[in-house]
Design an enzyme around this catalytic site. Structure first.
Site, PDB file in Angstrom:
ATOM      1  N   ASP A  21      -2.201   5.722  -5.129  1.00 22.78           N
ATOM      2  CA  ASP A  21      -2.381   4.891  -3.867  1.00 22.78           C
ATOM      3  C   ASP A  21      -2.904   3.413  -4.444  1.00 22.78           C
ATOM      4  O   ASP A  21      -3.815   3.020  -4.937  1.00 22.78           O
ATOM      5  CB  ASP A  21      -3.607   5.287  -3.203  1.00 22.78           C
ATOM      6  CG  ASP A  21      -3.878   4.783  -2.085  1.00 22.78           C
ATOM      7  OD1 ASP A  21      -3.197   3.647  -1.583  1.00 22.78           O
ATOM      8  OD2 ASP A  21      -4.672   4.913  -1.177  1.00 22.78           O
ATOM      9  N   ASP A  58       0.851  -1.106   0.002  1.00 20.89           N
ATOM     10  CA  ASP A  58      -0.005  -0.028   0.033  1.00 20.89           C
ATOM     11  C   ASP A  58       0.862   1.290  -0.038  1.00 20.89           C
ATOM     12  O   ASP A  58       1.474   1.645   0.928  1.00 20.89           O
ATOM     13  CB  ASP A  58      -0.896   0.082   1.174  1.00 20.89           C
ATOM     14  CG  ASP A  58      -1.866   1.234   1.294  1.00 20.89           C
ATOM     15  OD1 ASP A  58      -2.058   1.808   0.289  1.00 20.89           O
ATOM     16  OD2 ASP A  58      -2.094   1.538   2.670  1.00 20.89           O
TER      17      ASP A  58
END
Length: 513
Positions: free
Chosen positions: A291, A103
């Site tokens: 992201d 992430d």
């Protein structure tokens, strides 16, 4: 372990011996072929995860910690609970294996703990770390609560070896989650999250694992890259490559842009187009966060209404928006034509606080915290948000010399297309070929997404499917916003390079095979 002598003549034995000596002197310095590859698995979208993704963004999910907080203070992180791609790592000696989201929108590593308390169902449905079974485990003593839009985790820090592919990252600090109070986490296919953001957003200022990989000399280049394999019949979900890029993962050349603010991987967005028409939303500048821990693309509500109008989104008529325009539209109109700055209109008519900064990062933080406690601030903040949206629409049309009658007819139609902040908007699957492309202008280059890329087909029971928009609302006002989040939908189309050494991000057309 076999060693590849990259760049050496196979007949040069002296060079081979020297290479082996160096390897023994600096263990872990050089990985096979200079790249460390982690295969990514992909879970198909479902109605639950789709709905949960929208809930996580109701008030904006990107909250930056205030400087100077004590170690025991709660630390808010973004809600990366809806990602579809995950890979496997090992922690401890011998390694205990976990499936994690890699992430770029957070900076801590956390996994479930064997100490999960009895009412944390998520901890019992996933792999759990047990420090007593690892000879390299070291306690840390610090603890943290991490709120999410749909719940929270609470745990304490520990230290151990983390294995990523063939690499062994020593002395890595991570969070053992003792409580995972979230239905989303309970049903997730992954166990935890491995953050690849900058240290500036790391809870307790813990050194992120990527920093340790660089400092311990485990990668040949300060670069990692993502290839997400959407839409292929191949069983390969994708791959994250540490230490460089794989030329098979992309076509053409990368367009690089500088990171504008450390913390998240944030860049400048120059424009956003629907079809071939500029929306004008970034005329004053936009920020975008890249992201990998987010499935969708998030953007300003006013622009999402235009997208929904263009793609024929159904079933989410916003009567509250129409109510605000009906009751306050005349006041907005007169204040704007009198010369009042658009950002001051809503506070002038009493729908927003006079303290503009409260409706920025402070509002987001308070809403996230209240939702973690099971509360809701929708009633308090919706009218302010709806007012700002309507003012933006009116102001845009005034600049185009629109009449009052045509402007309010236009706004009425846009209100009907506003997305429900608690769920996705559905579209007719048969109309996908007629939907317009959308484009992001980054580094003076257009990055286009066609409707097959930004519309996601979700399977239901009985073999049927519905189609949902890949765009979700995110309201972050100036000076932090307007803010976009380019998640997996964007990264599936564009191979993405995170160049840590040069503080830049690169995009190229992703290969499909």
């Amino acid at each position: 372990m076999a060693v590849e002598y990259a760049g050496l003549d196979s007949g040069n034995m002296a060079a081979k011996l020297l290479f082996l000596v160096l390897c023994l002197w600096c263990p872990g310095m050089i990985s096979s072929s200079g790249l460390v590859r982690i295969a990514l698995k992909k879970q198909p979208p479902d109605l639950f995860s789709t709905s949960a993704a929208s809930n996580n963004r109701r008030a904006g999910k990107y909250v930056k910690a205030h400087q100077g907080h004590a170690a025991s203070d709660d630390f808010s992180l973004k809600t990366s609970l809806d990602a579809r791609y995950f890979g496997e790592i090992g922690i401890g000696s011998p390694p205990q294996n976990f499936r994690v989201i890699f992430d770029t929108g957070s900076s801590n590593l956390w996994i479930p703990s064997s100490d999960c308390i009895f009412f944390s169902m998520a901890g019992f449905l996933h792999s759990r770390y047990n420090g007593s079974q690892s000879s390299t485990y070291r306690p840390n003593g610090k603890h943290r609560k991490i709120p999410y839009g749909s719940g929270f985790i609470w745990g304490y820090f520990s230290e151990d070896i983390v294995r990523i592919g063939k690499l062994q990252v020593k002395n890595q600090v991570f969070i053992e989650a003792v409580t995972e109070w979230s239905l989303t986490l309970t049903l997730a296919k992954f166990d935890g999250i491995l953050g690849l953001g900058f240290r500036e957003i790391s809870a307790a200022n813990a050194l992120p694992i990527w920093y340790n990989m660089v400092q311990q000399g485990l990668v040949s280049q300060k670069v990692f890259s993502f290839w997400l394999n959407r839409g292929s019949k191949s069983d390969k979900g994708g791959e994250i490559v540490f230490g460089g890029v794989d030329p098979k993962h992309f076509k053409g050349n990368h367009t690089y842009v500088q990171v504008t603010q450390r913390g998240y991987w944030q860049i400048s967005l120059e424009d956003f187009l629907i079809g071939n028409q500029s929306t004008g939303v970034c005329s004053g500048g936009c920020a975008a966060i890249v992201d990998s821990g987010t499935s969708f693309i998030a953007g300003p509500t006013a622009i999402l209404a235009k997208i929904n109008e263009a793609i024929g989104a159904k079933g989410l008529v916003s009567m509250e928006c129409k109510q605000v325009v009906f009751e306050y539209g005349d006041q907005m109109w007169h204040l704007l034509i009198s010369g009042l700055e658009p950002e001051k209109v809503c506070s002038s008519i009493g729908l927003c606080s006079n303290n503009h900064s409260w409706h920025g990062s402070k509002m987001i933080e308070e809403v996230v915290e209240s939702e973690s406690a099971g509360e809701s601030k929708d009633g308090e903040n919706f009218f302010c948000s709806a007012c700002k949206t309507a003012v933006q629409w009116i102001h845009t049309k005034l600049l185009q010399n629109g009449t009052k009658e045509t402007i309010f007819e236009y706004i009425d139609k846009l209100c009907e297309r506003l997305p429900n902040l608690k769920g996705q908007v559905a579209v007719d699957c048969d109309s996908i070929p007629r939907m317009p492309p959308v484009s992001f202008i980054i580094g003076n280059k257009s990055f286009e997404l066609n409707p097959k890329q930004y519309i996601r087909k979700v399977q239901r029971g009985g073999g049927s499917a519905i189609c949902v928009s890949g765009f979700v609302p995110l309201e972050v006002p100036p000076p932090q916003g307007p803010l976009w989040v380019l998640g997996e939908i964007f990264m599936e189309a564009y191979h993405t390079v995170f160049d840590f050494g040069n503080r830049r991000i690169g995009f190229a057309d992703a290969a499909q095979y």
